[in-house]
Design an enzyme around this catalytic site. Structure first.
Site, PDB file in Angstrom:
ATOM      1  N   ASP A 114      -0.835   1.811 -15.335  1.00 45.40           N
ATOM      2  CA  ASP A 114      -1.129   0.724 -14.392  1.00 45.40           C
ATOM      3  C   ASP A 114      -2.115   1.211 -13.339  1.00 45.40           C
ATOM      4  OD1 ASP A 114      -0.910  -1.840 -13.267  1.00 45.40           O
ATOM      5  OD2 ASP A 114       0.674  -1.206 -11.897  1.00 45.40           O
ATOM      6  N   LYS A 171       9.583   6.726  -0.001  1.00 47.93           N
ATOM      7  CA  LYS A 171       9.227   5.518  -0.757  1.00 47.93           C
ATOM      8  C   LYS A 171      10.483   4.820  -1.272  1.00 47.93           C
ATOM      9  CE  LYS A 171       6.545   3.963  -4.771  1.00 47.93           C
ATOM     10  NZ  LYS A 171       5.624   4.383  -5.842  1.00 47.93           N
TER      11      LYS A 171
END
Length: 295
Positions: free
Chosen positions: A224, A120
């Site tokens: 989030d 990532k």
């Protein structure tokens, strides 16, 4: 040209030049050629050849003026991270892009033994700086490259705390700069695609248990959470929470509000898509209860 092809074209001189510019990230927006000559100790003709090559590959941005200077692009930072991870023996190969987020790109990585990994690349600068700064509970560096590095460091630290405690998160493997390497959860798909899950209640429980472990055992709140950062394996109904860099500490004034919002988003989605009725207040109350024998 993809990342793998670009990396394959680099020479030792190229890596040396990129690292020299990286060392000046905090002191120079554009690093003058004179400084690079001293830092790399390369003869001027080899340095200029490397700078030309790197600029052609879009790994550098050039500033012309009274003093010619260069700075790294995000692609150059990608290359440096891959180089380090390969030198450490974490990666043998970088594959194709397998996912795109609002602030990240995910590539397939192959370990030396052939194991498949998720690589990532954090891209904090993908959004406007003001928006990013306003929505982050931590201090951002001035450089977008350094912002992305901070983001990756936070995510890796969270995963290192969560995974050993049984949270459903990808197993962390290593990190370099703005890149986090984790296990690849084979067969996983994003929850927002509304996959057919044999046991959606199990998937929901996986998510809630991970929220609980994060809050009670690690002392953080995701902050989030939604169907966009939950992945599920339809064949097993397992669910995993991803994307942790924006977590807030449990003692933050924002923590309780964000905990409730995380739960609301998850419960609402599972009710709407899979018909599972849960009361948000009851779930939040359960998550905040002290373990028996505490206190």
């Amino acid at each position: 040209m993809n990342l793998k092809e670009i990396y394959a074209q680099l020479t030792e001189d190229d890596i040396k030049v990129l690292k020299a510019i990286e060392r000046r990230l905090k002191t120079h927006e554009f690093v003058p050629v004179e400084i690079l000559e001293k830092e790399t100790k390369l003869p001027l003709h080899r340095l200029e050849r490397s700078l030309y090559h790197l600029n052609k590959l879009k790994l550098l941005r050039r500033m012309s003026g009274s003093s010619l200077g260069y700075r790294l692009t995000i692609l150059a930072y990608d290359v440096l991270a891959i180089h380090t991870l390969m030198k450490r023996g974490v990666l043998a190969e970088i594959g194709d892009k397998i996912g795109v987020g609002k602030e990240s790109d995910v590539y397939l990585g192959i370990a030396p033994g052939g194991k498949r990994l998720a690589v990532k690349f954090h891209r904090v600068g993908r959004k406007s700086f003001r928006h990013v700064a306003r929505n982050r509970p931590y201090k951002l560096e001035d450089s977008w490259l350094l912002q992305s590095k901070v983001s990756a460091s936070r995510e890796f630290a969270a995963l290192k705390e969560l995974y050993p405690r049984g949270a459903k998160v990808p197993k962390p493997v290593d990190k370099s700069r703005h890149v986090v390497v984790t296990e690849l959860i084979e067969g996983a798909v994003e929850l927002y695609t509304k996959p057919d899950i044999p046991d959606p209640l199990k998937a929901l429980e996986d998510v809630l248990v991970t929220i609980e472990i994060a809050y009670k055992d690690v002392g953080i709140v995701h902050g989030d959470l939604s169907e966009y950062n939950i992945i599920v394996v339809p064949s097993t109904s397992e669910a995993f929470i991803i994307d942790w860099p924006q977590y807030v500490e449990k003692d933050s004034p924002l923590a309780e509000r964000l905990l409730r919002r995380d739960v609301e988003y998850v419960v609402r989605f599972f009710k709407k898509v899979y018909g599972i009725p849960l009361d948000v207040d009851e779930v939040v109350r359960r998550l905040k209860e002290l373990p028996s024998g505490s206190g």
